[in-house]
Scaffold this motif. Structure first.
Motif, short mmCIF file in Angstrom:
data_model
loop_
_atom_site.label_atom_id
_atom_site.label_comp_id
_atom_site.label_asym_id
_atom_site.label_seq_id
_atom_site.Cartn_x
_atom_site.Cartn_y
_atom_site.Cartn_z
N VAL A 182 -63.44 -15.06 -18.34
CA VAL A 182 -63.39 -14.47 -19.73
C VAL A 182 -63.64 -15.19 -20.86
N GLU A 183 -64.20 -14.40 -21.63
CA GLU A 183 -64.44 -15.07 -22.99
C GLU A 183 -63.27 -14.78 -24.09
N LEU A 184 -62.73 -15.69 -24.58
CA LEU A 184 -61.55 -15.38 -25.51
C LEU A 184 -61.49 -16.13 -26.76
N ALA A 185 -61.24 -15.37 -27.76
CA ALA A 185 -60.74 -15.82 -29.09
C ALA A 185 -59.20 -16.03 -28.85
N VAL A 186 -58.94 -17.59 -29.18
CA VAL A 186 -57.68 -18.37 -29.03
C VAL A 186 -56.93 -18.45 -30.30
N ALA A 187 -55.83 -18.23 -30.67
CA ALA A 187 -54.88 -18.61 -31.59
C ALA A 187 -53.72 -19.03 -31.13
N THR A 188 -53.09 -20.04 -31.70
CA THR A 188 -51.63 -20.43 -31.16
C THR A 188 -50.59 -19.92 -32.13
N HIS A 189 -49.71 -19.26 -31.42
CA HIS A 189 -48.30 -18.89 -32.16
C HIS A 189 -47.25 -19.88 -32.17
N VAL A 190 -46.82 -20.44 -33.36
CA VAL A 190 -45.56 -21.28 -33.21
C VAL A 190 -44.58 -20.63 -33.65
N GLY A 191 -43.49 -20.91 -32.65
CA GLY A 191 -41.87 -20.50 -33.10
C GLY A 191 -41.55 -19.22 -32.00
N SER A 192 -40.75 -18.81 -32.43
CA SER A 192 -39.98 -17.69 -31.70
C SER A 192 -40.88 -16.75 -31.47
N HIS A 193 -40.96 -15.97 -30.05
CA HIS A 193 -41.60 -14.79 -29.51
C HIS A 193 -41.43 -13.64 -30.37
N ASP A 194 -40.25 -13.49 -30.99
CA ASP A 194 -39.83 -12.28 -31.88
C ASP A 194 -40.84 -11.85 -32.95
N ASP A 195 -41.62 -12.86 -33.52
CA ASP A 195 -42.51 -12.51 -34.65
C ASP A 195 -44.18 -12.81 -34.24
N ALA A 196 -44.23 -12.80 -32.83
CA ALA A 196 -45.71 -13.11 -32.26
C ALA A 196 -46.60 -11.91 -32.80
N ASP A 197 -46.13 -10.53 -33.10
CA ASP A 197 -46.98 -9.67 -33.64
C ASP A 197 -47.74 -9.97 -34.83
N ILE A 198 -47.30 -10.93 -35.65
CA ILE A 198 -47.83 -11.48 -36.76
C ILE A 198 -49.24 -12.19 -36.59
N THR A 199 -48.80 -13.21 -35.32
CA THR A 199 -50.34 -13.50 -35.09
C THR A 199 -51.15 -13.04 -34.33
N TYR A 200 -50.85 -11.88 -33.47
CA TYR A 200 -51.46 -10.91 -33.07
C TYR A 200 -52.44 -10.22 -33.97
N GLY A 201 -51.68 -9.67 -35.07
CA GLY A 201 -52.59 -9.06 -36.19
C GLY A 201 -53.41 -10.04 -36.79
#
Length: 263
Positions: free
Chosen positions: A198-217
């Motif tokens: 697969v081809e991916l655009a990858v970003a690293t979320h730093v910290g708790s999984h609770d606010d991973a939605d911000i990095t998703y956005g």
């Protein structure tokens, strides 16, 4: 004997609260005048009233307060209080995470997201997969991860997850948790699975999984502006997680968004 007003002043519990505790059977007066209904308390009830006061300040529910007060076993009382304190600490952690997330969202000068375009080859892994309601993912994840680690032993790399779009869009979808392994076992729920290239655009979320939605956005916004998103499950790679470090600030999660590269 102490009149209800005196007892109220001594315990810092209002008369109204004392009446409510009496009606709930939590703190029953030593005597109630049959003709007037006046409540009287014994001085020996002051420590009990103070314990109730402290428990209610900690938002212990009334049924739990009753169990603590009624229990004659100190160990049982301590366990009940400890369970509630653990729930309070978890709620406090969630509140802190929400505050950090909100500040990040409202930051007028947010830190630019670093995104890497990555070609991921076909990969053989040991995996556990299921169709889940989104609210059930966290509990399922913990059990599946423990089973995977027990089956694989020393993995060939960090754990990862593959999350079907329907999980986010409809609240129910397919989830696959995996560990890379040279010879993936077939044991219990664990199965050998081949993840497609697969081809991916990858970003690293730093910290708790609770606010991973911000990095998703933020990653989703980047993809819309810079690449062509394709229909495919999102991939996560858990570079550092709870099993590696108990401090959420140290956690690192790569989020991979399926794309078709444009010039």
């Amino acid at each position: 004997m102490l009149a209800i007003g005196e007892f109220s002043r001594l315990t810092h519990l209002s008369v109204r609260t004392l009446r409510r505790y009496h009606e709930a059977g939590l703190l029953v007066p030593a005597a109630v005048d049959r003709s007037t209904g006046y409540r009287s308390y014994d001085a020996d009830q002051i420590p009990t009233a103070q314990v109730i006061h402290r428990l209610r300040e900690l938002d212990v529910p009334l049924p739990d307060v009753r169990r603590i007060i009624d229990s004659s076993d100190p160990g049982n009382r301590a366990a009940l209080v400890s369970d509630h304190l653990a729930r309070l600490e978890a709620e406090l952690d969630r509140t802190r995470a929400a505050v950090v997330s909100l500040r990040r969202l409202l930051d007028p000068d947010p830190v630019p997201l670093s995104v890497e375009l990555r070609a991921v080859p076909e990969t053989g892994v040991a995996a556990i997969e299921d169709d889940l309601e989104i609210d059930a993912v966290d509990a399922w994840f913990a059990g599946a991860m423990a089973e995977l680690r027990a089956a694989v032993g020393t993995p060939a790399g960090p754990a990862g997850g593959v999350y079907d779009n329907a999980l986010f869009e409809d609240g129910r979808g397919h989830v696959l948790l995996h560990l890379p392994a040279a010879d993936p076992p077939h044991r219990g729920r664990v199965r050998p699975v081949t993840l497609p290239a697969v081809e991916l655009a990858v970003a690293t979320h730093v910290g708790s999984h609770d606010d991973a939605d911000i990095t998703y956005g933020e990653l989703g916004s980047w993809v819309v502006a810079n690449a062509l998103a394709v229909a495919g499950p999102v991939r996560e790679t858990y570079l550092v997680g709870p099993a590696d470090d108990p401090d959420p600030a140290a956690w690192r999660t790569e989020i991979g968004w399926p794309i078709f590269r444009m010039a």
